[in-house]
Scaffold this active site. Structure first.
Site, PDB file in Angstrom:
ATOM      1  N   CYS A 199       1.899   3.495  -3.098  1.00 36.75           N
ATOM      2  CA  CYS A 199       0.905   4.507  -3.709  1.00 36.75           C
ATOM      3  C   CYS A 199       0.658   5.585  -2.488  1.00 36.75           C
ATOM      4  O   CYS A 199       0.489   6.935  -3.000  1.00 36.75           O
ATOM      5  CB  CYS A 199      -0.348   3.837  -4.072  1.00 36.75           C
ATOM      6  N   HIS A 200       0.399   4.973  -1.206  1.00 36.75           N
ATOM      7  CA  HIS A 200      -0.030   5.964  -0.073  1.00 36.75           C
ATOM      8  C   HIS A 200       1.219   6.339   0.717  1.00 36.75           C
ATOM      9  O   HIS A 200       1.668   5.543   1.119  1.00 36.75           O
ATOM     10  CB  HIS A 200      -1.065   5.313   0.505  1.00 36.75           C
TER      11      HIS A 200
ATOM     12  N   CYS B 278       0.824  -1.174   0.032  1.00 33.87           N
ATOM     13  CA  CYS B 278       0.006  -0.126  -0.011  1.00 33.87           C
ATOM     14  C   CYS B 278       0.922   1.164  -0.202  1.00 33.87           C
ATOM     15  O   CYS B 278       0.400   2.169  -0.517  1.00 33.87           O
ATOM     16  CB  CYS B 278      -0.858  -0.024   1.246  1.00 33.87           C
TER      17      CYS B 278
ATOM     18  N   CYS C  16     -28.433  -8.426  13.075  1.00 34.67           N
ATOM     19  CA  CYS C  16     -29.654  -7.620  13.451  1.00 34.67           C
ATOM     20  C   CYS C  16     -30.902  -8.474  12.589  1.00 34.67           C
ATOM     21  O   CYS C  16     -32.110  -8.734  13.138  1.00 34.67           O
ATOM     22  CB  CYS C  16     -29.848  -6.276  13.107  1.00 34.67           C
TER      23      CYS C  16
ATOM     24  N   CYS D  26      -8.009  -1.689  -4.808  1.00 31.05           N
ATOM     25  CA  CYS D  26      -6.289  -1.660  -4.703  1.00 31.05           C
ATOM     26  C   CYS D  26      -5.637  -2.778  -4.895  1.00 31.05           C
ATOM     27  O   CYS D  26      -4.799  -2.988  -5.464  1.00 31.05           O
ATOM     28  CB  CYS D  26      -6.079  -0.906  -3.432  1.00 31.05           C
TER      29      CYS D  26
ATOM     30  N   CYS E 170     -35.419  -1.816  11.426  1.00 32.38           N
ATOM     31  CA  CYS E 170     -34.219  -1.035  12.243  1.00 32.38           C
ATOM     32  C   CYS E 170     -34.795  -0.059  13.244  1.00 32.38           C
ATOM     33  O   CYS E 170     -34.338  -0.077  14.181  1.00 32.38           O
ATOM     34  CB  CYS E 170     -33.332  -0.435  11.264  1.00 32.38           C
TER      35      CYS E 170
ATOM     36  N   CYS F 268     -36.399  -0.735  16.798  1.00 26.68           N
ATOM     37  CA  CYS F 268     -35.447  -0.869  17.947  1.00 26.68           C
ATOM     38  C   CYS F 268     -34.421   0.444  17.909  1.00 26.68           C
ATOM     39  O   CYS F 268     -34.565   1.093  19.046  1.00 26.68           O
ATOM     40  CB  CYS F 268     -34.581  -2.092  17.755  1.00 26.68           C
ATOM     41  N   HIS F 269     -33.862   0.859  17.138  1.00 31.04           N
ATOM     42  CA  HIS F 269     -33.030   1.569  17.164  1.00 31.04           C
ATOM     43  C   HIS F 269     -33.056   3.120  17.234  1.00 31.04           C
ATOM     44  O   HIS F 269     -32.450   4.077  17.599  1.00 31.04           O
ATOM     45  CB  HIS F 269     -31.799   1.453  16.033  1.00 31.04           C
TER      46      HIS F 269
END
Lengths: 282, 109
Positions: free
Chosen positions: A101-102, A98, A243, A135, A198, A201-202
């Site tokens: 390039c980075h 990696c 979930c 990548c 979702c 509950c959330h």
């Protein structure tokens, strides 16, 4: 001395006897220096749904909260360290790591807060893991990693750890908007034999108990999360799967277009919270 | 066989003579209990850290026997009195015979 000992034993017993309640008013500072926003005003698109957004950290017990306050105590950092090593490891037929390039993982600090994100070339919404696989295969000539595999989550943990404290800021307009709408639709769709969305509950019941567990707002600002129950890093898609399975529905696969859309939408519900991963959860 | 095993230790750089300090240690290790089976029904062999020791200038500080039910990445935290400047030496013993070591200097401030 004896009295002291007795007093401390008494204190220890009281601590044991009390159930570990979450301290919803605690503030999270990691290593005594990185201030994490775990509670803030909800983004505009949540008008009429939520007024305040809170990181899942606020819903955990004191002990679990404390584990995340120091990198040494946070087992998720083992994954991040492995991720940094992978970042510097040469992989694939091109003989590149990696680093070719980075300029180090630190230079990618703007990645975790802004993904999932529209990819112009591929004309679809990309998650961090999809980008990493691009990548690996296109730049490095390496084999792609499986979605939510340990190696992938190590990468993600490393990228999250360099962004800690930065506000989540995923774009929901422009070309990504239709995918975002699809994710929103999923969020409010009831699934499974238990007929739960979702939001049931959330959004409508966060802070209440679901059996022995304390329901959070289901924010994903802190992923990947080291879960004490399976002693490893977990990705957001793995959590989504859990979930949906719990509603007794057939679930989607990690990395599927449905979960990418849901990840974009759920991430946008946390716009304004700090990136927190790798986090510690139960 | 355990792979990717890496010990980590946190010791203050300095302390006053006679001060009680807190030492934190963590080793990344799967701690396979030997009770689990793989998808084919075969027992996954036990592979754990079975002993942890800490010495200060050659004197034993703590000697721990670890058992199979201890979870992944064992974290051990303990207090020690520092009588003088010296070196804490930490040793982990693996079931497969490997020995992992780390040491930390401490100065008297």
């Amino acid at each position: 001395m004896k009295i002291n000992k007795m007093l401390s034993t008494a204190a220890a017993l009281t601590a044991l006897a009390l159930p570990a309640f979450a301290d919803e008013d605690a503030e999270l500072v990691i290593n005594g220096e990185i201030e994490i926003v775990t509670k803030t005003a909800a983004p505009a698109h949540l008008d009429g749904h939520l007024s305040e957004i809170m990181s899942g950290w606020r819903f955990r017990s004191d002990d679990t909260q404390a584990m995340e306050m120091d990198d040494f105590d946070n087992p998720g950092m083992l994954g991040a360290e492995a991720g940094f090593e992978q970042f510097e490891t040469v992989m694939g037929s091109e003989g590149k790591s990696c680093m070719d390039c980075h300029d180090g993982a630190e230079s990618l600090a703007n990645v975790r807060p802004t993904y999932p994100k529209w990819n112009e070339d591929k004309e679809q919404v990309y998650t961090i893991q999809m980008q990493i696989n691009d990548c690996l295969t296109e730049q490095m000539g390496a084999e792609p990693e499986k979605y939510d595999s340990n190696a992938m989550l190590n990468f993600e943990a490393a990228l999250a750890s360099v962004s800690r404290g930065m506000p989540v800021n995923v774009a929901i307009d422009g070309p990504a908007q239709s995918i975002w709408e699809q994710g929103k639709e999923m969020y409010y769709t009831r699934y499974g034999q238990l007929d739960l969305s979702c939001a049931n509950c959330h959004e409508q019941n966060y802070g209440n108990m679901i059996r022995a567990d304390h329901l959070s707002q289901g924010q994903i600002n802190a992923f990947p999360a080291y879960r004490l129950k399976n002693a490893k890093l977990n990705g957001a898609h793995g959590r989504f799967k859990g979930c949906i399975r719990d509603t007794r529905a057939e679930t989607f696969a990690a990395g599927s277009p449905e979960f990418v859309a849901l990840e974009l939408y759920v991430a946008s519900r946390g716009n304004g919270l700090s990136v927190e991963g790798p986090s510690v959860r139960n | 066989m355990a792979s990717g095993v890496k010990p980590r230790v946190k010791v203050p750089k300095s302390a006053s003579a006679g001060e009680v300090i807190t030492i934190k240690t963590l080793i990344s290790h799967p701690m396979e209990s030997g009770q689990r089976k793989d998808s084919d029904g075969n027992v996954i062999p036990r592979s754990i850290i079975n002993r942890f020791t800490c010495e200060f200038n050659g004197e034993s500080v703590i000697d721990v026997t670890l058992e199979p039910s201890i979870s992944t990445n064992p974290y051990i935290e303990f207090d020690a009195t520092v009588p003088e400047a010296g070196t804490f030496k930490f040793t982990w013993y693996d079931d497969d015979g490997s020995v992992y070591e780390d040491s930390k200097e401490i100065a008297i401030a």
